[in-house]
Design an enzyme around this catalytic site. Structure first.
Site, mmCIF file in Angstrom:
data_model
loop_
_atom_site.group_PDB
_atom_site.id
_atom_site.type_symbol
_atom_site.label_atom_id
_atom_site.label_comp_id
_atom_site.label_asym_id
_atom_site.label_seq_id
_atom_site.Cartn_x
_atom_site.Cartn_y
_atom_site.Cartn_z
ATOM 1 N N ASN A 1 8.001 -81.970 -64.766
ATOM 2 C CA ASN A 1 7.205 -81.590 -63.601
ATOM 3 C C ASN A 1 5.782 -81.349 -64.087
ATOM 4 O O ASN A 1 5.509 -80.337 -64.728
ATOM 5 C CB ASN A 1 7.801 -80.314 -62.981
ATOM 6 C CG ASN A 1 6.934 -79.735 -61.883
ATOM 7 O OD1 ASN A 1 6.004 -80.380 -61.417
ATOM 8 N ND2 ASN A 1 7.248 -78.524 -61.460
ATOM 9 N N HIS B 1 10.534 -75.715 -55.274
ATOM 10 C CA HIS B 1 10.086 -75.105 -56.534
ATOM 11 C C HIS B 1 9.577 -73.700 -56.228
ATOM 12 O O HIS B 1 8.991 -73.458 -55.171
ATOM 13 C CB HIS B 1 8.981 -75.958 -57.161
ATOM 14 C CG HIS B 1 8.648 -75.533 -58.549
ATOM 15 N ND1 HIS B 1 7.859 -74.435 -58.808
ATOM 16 C CD2 HIS B 1 9.012 -76.030 -59.753
ATOM 17 C CE1 HIS B 1 7.754 -74.283 -60.115
ATOM 18 N NE2 HIS B 1 8.451 -75.246 -60.711
ATOM 19 N N GLU C 1 7.090 -72.164 -57.161
ATOM 20 C CA GLU C 1 5.650 -72.100 -56.858
ATOM 21 C C GLU C 1 5.378 -72.503 -55.413
ATOM 22 O O GLU C 1 4.454 -71.993 -54.784
ATOM 23 C CB GLU C 1 4.873 -72.975 -57.864
ATOM 24 C CG GLU C 1 4.836 -72.296 -59.230
ATOM 25 C CD GLU C 1 4.725 -73.226 -60.419
ATOM 26 O OE1 GLU C 1 4.382 -74.415 -60.242
ATOM 27 O OE2 GLU C 1 5.002 -72.761 -61.544
ATOM 28 N N GLY D 1 6.798 -70.863 -67.424
ATOM 29 C CA GLY D 1 5.473 -70.786 -68.035
ATOM 30 C C GLY D 1 5.234 -69.528 -68.850
ATOM 31 O O GLY D 1 4.093 -69.229 -69.212
ATOM 32 N N SER E 1 10.414 -72.615 -69.400
ATOM 33 C CA SER E 1 10.036 -72.537 -70.817
ATOM 34 C C SER E 1 10.961 -73.326 -71.750
ATOM 35 O O SER E 1 11.229 -72.897 -72.879
ATOM 36 C CB SER E 1 9.933 -71.079 -71.260
ATOM 37 O OG SER E 1 8.907 -70.417 -70.543
#
Ligand code: PEP
Length: 251
Positions: free
Chosen positions: A11, A98, A100, A174, A213
């Site tokens: 992604n 997602h 986000e 992240g 991650s």
């Protein structure tokens, strides 16, 4: 024996200009062309780079997908892109829900479900994302939250051929932090159990990805878990070497 073919999906999020996107897609495709990849490979560039990525991966085993789609086929939805438009470009997959998108755009389970249904309508495979926040995890609600999201976001007509579920703990995205492989496996097992309630024994053939991650150094242990069938990769998907290092978890 696990008969599900693993999927490693990148992604790219909102990263890359024309030259970078084409070069990254080409670098991944070149690696894939050089030897039979041990799993299915997917890159999901921003909308602006999809065309270039598709041209760059042509003739390779790398598929291209979108990062989001609108639920409608067409209409007055400024700035949005329909699943049919992604299909028309040559995409095979689209990510929906997602975290986000859920956080930045207030997407509810019902919105995610409508988007996933649009994906199926267009002939795309929907990658439906679920995952708990850190506060939900600290409150011991991880499995309950994820089960609710799976139930609320699952498209009608889901099958192992048109659905992938990605478990992405929000606190791991992240941040460099990951659940232990055993903890990740426990959530994946819960997701599969939830899917069984919804679509029956076919749930055994649905691929469940872990995201958050993932990097070359932790991929093998995570991917070795019984119900983890691949990865949805963010940051490490922006470097072909790192992405390929993750693919090697299946070598
Ligand atoms: C993601 O957001 O899908 C993701 C997994 O990001 P990262 O790998 O950077 O944590």
């Amino acid at each position: 024996m696990n008969k599900r073919r693993p999927l490693i999906a990148g992604n790219w999020k909102m990263n890359g200009l024309a030259a970078d996107g084409a070069a990254l897609a080409k670098a991944v495709a070149d690696k894939a062309r050089a030897g039979a990849p041990p799993c299915e490979l997917l890159v999901c560039p921003p909308f602006t780079l999809i065309d270039r990525a598709i041209a760059a991966v042509k003739g390779s085993p790398v598929a291209v997908g979108g990062q989001d789609c609108h639920a409608a086929v067409s209409g007055a939805h400024t700035g949005d892109v329909a699943a049919e438009m992604l299909k028309d470009l040559g995409c095979a997959y689209v990510i929906v829900g997602h975290s986000e998108r859920r956080a930045d755009h207030g997407e509810t389970d019902a919105v995610v479900k409508a988007k996933a249904e649009a994906a199926l309508r267009a002939g795309l495979v929907a990658i439906v994302c679920v995952g708990e926040t850190e506060a939900e995890r600290d409150a011991g609600r991880t499995e309950a939250v994820v089960a609710r999201q799976v139930k609320g976001s699952l498209p009608a007509g889901a099958t192992p051929a048109n659905l992938v579920v990605a478990y992405e703990p929000v606190w791991a995205i992240g941040t460099g932090r990951t659940p232990t492989p055993a903890d990740a496996q426990a959530v994946h097992a819960r997701i599969r159990a939830e899917l069984k309630d919804l679509i029956g024994e076919a749930a055994d053939a649905v691929r469940l990805l872990y995201g958050g991650s993932v990097k070359p150094s932790n991929a093998k242990e995570l991917m070795a878990q019984a119900d983890i069938d691949g990865a949805l990769v963010g940051g490490a998907a922006l470097k072909a070497e790192d992405f390929w290092g993750i693919v090697q978890a299946y070598a």
